[in-house]
Scaffold this motif. Structure first.
Motif, mmCIF file in Angstrom:
data_model
loop_
_atom_site.group_PDB
_atom_site.id
_atom_site.type_symbol
_atom_site.label_atom_id
_atom_site.label_comp_id
_atom_site.label_asym_id
_atom_site.label_seq_id
_atom_site.Cartn_x
_atom_site.Cartn_y
_atom_site.Cartn_z
ATOM 1 N N PRO A 163 4.425 9.488 -15.773
ATOM 2 C CA PRO A 163 3.005 9.315 -16.135
ATOM 3 C C PRO A 163 2.560 7.849 -16.060
ATOM 4 C CG PRO A 163 4.069 10.837 -17.654
ATOM 5 C CD PRO A 163 5.156 10.248 -16.788
ATOM 6 N N LYS A 164 3.424 6.917 -16.450
ATOM 7 C CA LYS A 164 3.106 5.491 -16.390
ATOM 8 C C LYS A 164 2.869 5.051 -14.943
ATOM 9 C CE LYS A 164 3.020 1.124 -17.817
ATOM 10 N NZ LYS A 164 1.972 0.517 -18.542
ATOM 11 N N GLN A 165 3.677 5.557 -14.022
ATOM 12 C CA GLN A 165 3.498 5.225 -12.609
ATOM 13 C C GLN A 165 2.151 5.746 -12.103
ATOM 14 O OE1 GLN A 165 7.087 6.874 -10.911
ATOM 15 N NE2 GLN A 165 8.149 4.904 -11.023
ATOM 16 N N ARG A 166 1.814 6.978 -12.445
ATOM 17 C CA ARG A 166 0.518 7.547 -12.042
ATOM 18 C C ARG A 166 -0.628 6.713 -12.601
ATOM 19 N NH1 ARG A 166 1.032 12.226 -9.342
ATOM 20 N NH2 ARG A 166 2.832 13.529 -9.811
ATOM 21 N N GLN A 167 -0.480 6.303 -13.862
ATOM 22 C CA GLN A 167 -1.507 5.502 -14.529
ATOM 23 C C GLN A 167 -1.703 4.165 -13.802
ATOM 24 O OE1 GLN A 167 -0.362 4.198 -18.450
ATOM 25 N NE2 GLN A 167 -2.465 3.752 -19.058
ATOM 26 N N LEU A 168 -0.608 3.503 -13.459
ATOM 27 C CA LEU A 168 -0.696 2.224 -12.751
ATOM 28 C C LEU A 168 -1.327 2.384 -11.371
ATOM 29 C CD1 LEU A 168 2.640 0.386 -13.551
ATOM 30 C CD2 LEU A 168 0.338 -0.433 -14.015
ATOM 31 N N ILE A 169 -0.935 3.415 -10.664
ATOM 32 C CA ILE A 169 -1.490 3.633 -9.324
ATOM 33 C C ILE A 169 -2.980 3.921 -9.414
ATOM 34 C CG2 ILE A 169 -1.425 5.139 -7.287
ATOM 35 C CD1 ILE A 169 0.885 2.967 -7.614
ATOM 36 N N ASP A 170 -3.380 4.697 -10.425
ATOM 37 C CA ASP A 170 -4.812 4.950 -10.586
ATOM 38 C C ASP A 170 -5.545 3.653 -10.936
ATOM 39 O OD1 ASP A 170 -7.187 6.509 -10.699
ATOM 40 O OD2 ASP A 170 -7.048 6.463 -12.876
ATOM 41 N N LYS A 171 -4.945 2.830 -11.778
ATOM 42 C CA LYS A 171 -5.572 1.564 -12.177
ATOM 43 C C LYS A 171 -5.807 0.653 -10.971
ATOM 44 C CE LYS A 171 -4.817 -2.513 -15.102
ATOM 45 N NZ LYS A 171 -3.946 -3.124 -16.112
ATOM 46 N N ILE B 148 3.316 -3.399 -11.206
ATOM 47 C CA ILE B 148 3.810 -2.338 -10.323
ATOM 48 C C ILE B 148 5.302 -2.517 -10.058
ATOM 49 C CG2 ILE B 148 3.596 -1.363 -8.005
ATOM 50 C CD1 ILE B 148 0.551 -2.145 -8.278
ATOM 51 N N LEU B 149 5.714 -3.727 -9.752
ATOM 52 C CA LEU B 149 7.137 -3.976 -9.497
ATOM 53 C C LEU B 149 7.984 -3.559 -10.694
ATOM 54 C CD1 LEU B 149 9.404 -5.125 -7.721
ATOM 55 C CD2 LEU B 149 8.956 -7.348 -8.787
ATOM 56 N N ASN B 150 7.586 -3.966 -11.895
ATOM 57 C CA ASN B 150 8.371 -3.656 -13.091
ATOM 58 C C ASN B 150 8.486 -2.159 -13.350
ATOM 59 O OD1 ASN B 150 8.894 -6.361 -13.592
ATOM 60 N ND2 ASN B 150 7.131 -6.597 -14.938
ATOM 61 N N GLU B 151 7.490 -1.404 -12.975
ATOM 62 C CA GLU B 151 7.536 0.047 -13.200
ATOM 63 C C GLU B 151 8.272 0.782 -12.093
ATOM 64 O OE1 GLU B 151 7.359 3.305 -15.392
ATOM 65 O OE2 GLU B 151 6.699 1.332 -16.074
ATOM 66 N N PHE B 152 8.156 0.301 -10.867
ATOM 67 C CA PHE B 152 8.740 1.024 -9.734
ATOM 68 C C PHE B 152 10.119 0.525 -9.342
ATOM 69 C CE2 PHE B 152 4.387 2.346 -9.518
ATOM 70 C CZ PHE B 152 4.481 3.668 -9.119
ATOM 71 N N ILE B 153 10.587 -0.557 -9.945
ATOM 72 C CA ILE B 153 11.934 -1.029 -9.673
ATOM 73 C C ILE B 153 12.962 -0.134 -10.388
ATOM 74 C CG2 ILE B 153 12.220 -2.706 -11.554
ATOM 75 C CD1 ILE B 153 13.249 -4.653 -9.364
ATOM 76 N N LYS B 154 12.476 0.579 -11.404
ATOM 77 C CA LYS B 154 13.339 1.526 -12.129
ATOM 78 C C LYS B 154 13.676 2.679 -11.198
ATOM 79 C CE LYS B 154 10.705 0.446 -16.273
ATOM 80 N NZ LYS B 154 9.672 0.952 -17.182
ATOM 81 N N GLN B 155 14.910 3.100 -11.238
ATOM 82 C CA GLN B 155 15.315 4.166 -10.335
ATOM 83 C C GLN B 155 15.001 5.531 -10.933
ATOM 84 O OE1 GLN B 155 19.173 3.577 -8.610
ATOM 85 N NE2 GLN B 155 18.669 1.512 -7.979
ATOM 86 N N ASN B 156 13.699 5.816 -10.998
ATOM 87 C CA ASN B 156 13.231 7.144 -11.404
ATOM 88 C C ASN B 156 13.104 7.977 -10.140
ATOM 89 O OD1 ASN B 156 12.848 6.437 -14.131
ATOM 90 N ND2 ASN B 156 10.861 5.553 -13.680
ATOM 91 N N SER C 61 0.805 -1.228 0.000
ATOM 92 C CA SER C 61 0.000 0.000 0.000
ATOM 93 C C SER C 61 0.833 1.271 0.000
ATOM 94 C CB SER C 61 -0.955 0.000 1.189
ATOM 95 O OG SER C 61 -0.237 -0.116 2.403
ATOM 96 N N GLN C 62 2.046 1.225 0.556
ATOM 97 C CA GLN C 62 2.868 2.430 0.611
ATOM 98 C C GLN C 62 3.204 2.958 -0.778
ATOM 99 O OE1 GLN C 62 3.908 -0.564 1.504
ATOM 100 N NE2 GLN C 62 5.990 -0.943 0.810
ATOM 101 N N VAL C 63 3.240 2.101 -1.779
ATOM 102 C CA VAL C 63 3.517 2.562 -3.151
ATOM 103 C C VAL C 63 2.401 3.508 -3.604
ATOM 104 C CG1 VAL C 63 3.921 1.868 -5.545
ATOM 105 C CG2 VAL C 63 4.833 0.466 -3.685
ATOM 106 N N GLY C 64 1.171 3.093 -3.416
ATOM 107 C CA GLY C 64 0.040 3.949 -3.776
ATOM 108 C C GLY C 64 -0.012 5.213 -2.946
ATOM 109 N N PHE C 65 0.228 5.088 -1.633
ATOM 110 C CA PHE C 65 0.210 6.264 -0.760
ATOM 111 C C PHE C 65 1.239 7.289 -1.217
ATOM 112 C CE2 PHE C 65 -1.124 3.403 3.051
ATOM 113 C CZ PHE C 65 -2.437 3.402 2.619
ATOM 114 N N CYS C 66 2.458 6.828 -1.514
ATOM 115 C CA CYS C 66 3.528 7.755 -1.913
ATOM 116 C C CYS C 66 3.173 8.494 -3.195
ATOM 117 C CB CYS C 66 4.846 7.007 -2.073
ATOM 118 S SG CYS C 66 5.575 6.506 -0.503
ATOM 119 N N ILE C 67 2.713 7.780 -4.194
ATOM 120 C CA ILE C 67 2.383 8.428 -5.462
ATOM 121 C C ILE C 67 1.219 9.390 -5.265
ATOM 122 C CG2 ILE C 67 1.631 8.069 -7.852
ATOM 123 C CD1 ILE C 67 4.599 7.278 -7.164
#
Length: 149
Positions: free
Chosen positions: A112-120, A99-107, A56-62
């Motif tokens: 926008p892709k991260q926002r899209q995934l979190i919204d999904k 989610i793992l594949n998108e957030f494992i990248k050191q951005n 859940s912390q991934v969604g909370f942070c974004i």
């Protein structure tokens, strides 16, 4: 600053980080009524967050506008075969791997892709204001009263 699971603090695991000069904090137990306000405060004062698991912390942070990087961690859980099977199903699920594949990248900025995934997966575009929630409750109450009239 390192935010630790409450049980890890009880086990003294914060000493590893303290010895390296980190400040250690915890949001406490998830059933504590102040858990979410504490977690929100910890996230809000961060510039960048790191986690070792998709949760859940991934969604909370974004949602709070804080970039997050997942440092993949191979968990070694000691549990029954039943729960191990269920846990493996989660780790292999489309949602988890997306989610793992998108957030494992050191951005170090939210993409926008991260926002899209979190919204999904978290539905952040559907979060209601207090006013909207009051309206929904009032409408539901009216419907309920009309059914029982």
């Amino acid at each position: 600053r390192v935010c630790l699971y409450w049980k890890d603090v009880l086990l003294g695991k914060q000493r590893i980080y303290e010895d390296l000069g980190f400040e250690c904090v915890s949001a406490g137990h998830m059933l504590d009524p102040l858990f979410l306000p504490r977690l929100k405060s910890i996230i809000s004062i961060s510039d960048l967050t790191l986690t070792n698991i998709v949760s859940s912390q991934v969604g909370f942070c974004i949602f709070l506008g804080k970039p997050i990087v997942v440092l993949e961690n191979k968990l070694n859980l000691k549990t029954s075969k039943y729960w191990q099977k269920r846990i493996n199903q989660i780790f292999k699920s489309k949602a988890y791997t997306d989610i793992l594949n998108e957030f494992i990248k050191q951005n170090y900025k939210i993409t926008p892709k991260q926002r899209q995934l979190i919204d999904k997966y978290w539905g952040t575009s559907n979060i209601k204001s207090k006013k909207e929630l009051k309206k929904i409750v009032a409408q539901t109450q009216n419907l309920y009263q009309n059914l029982n009239s």
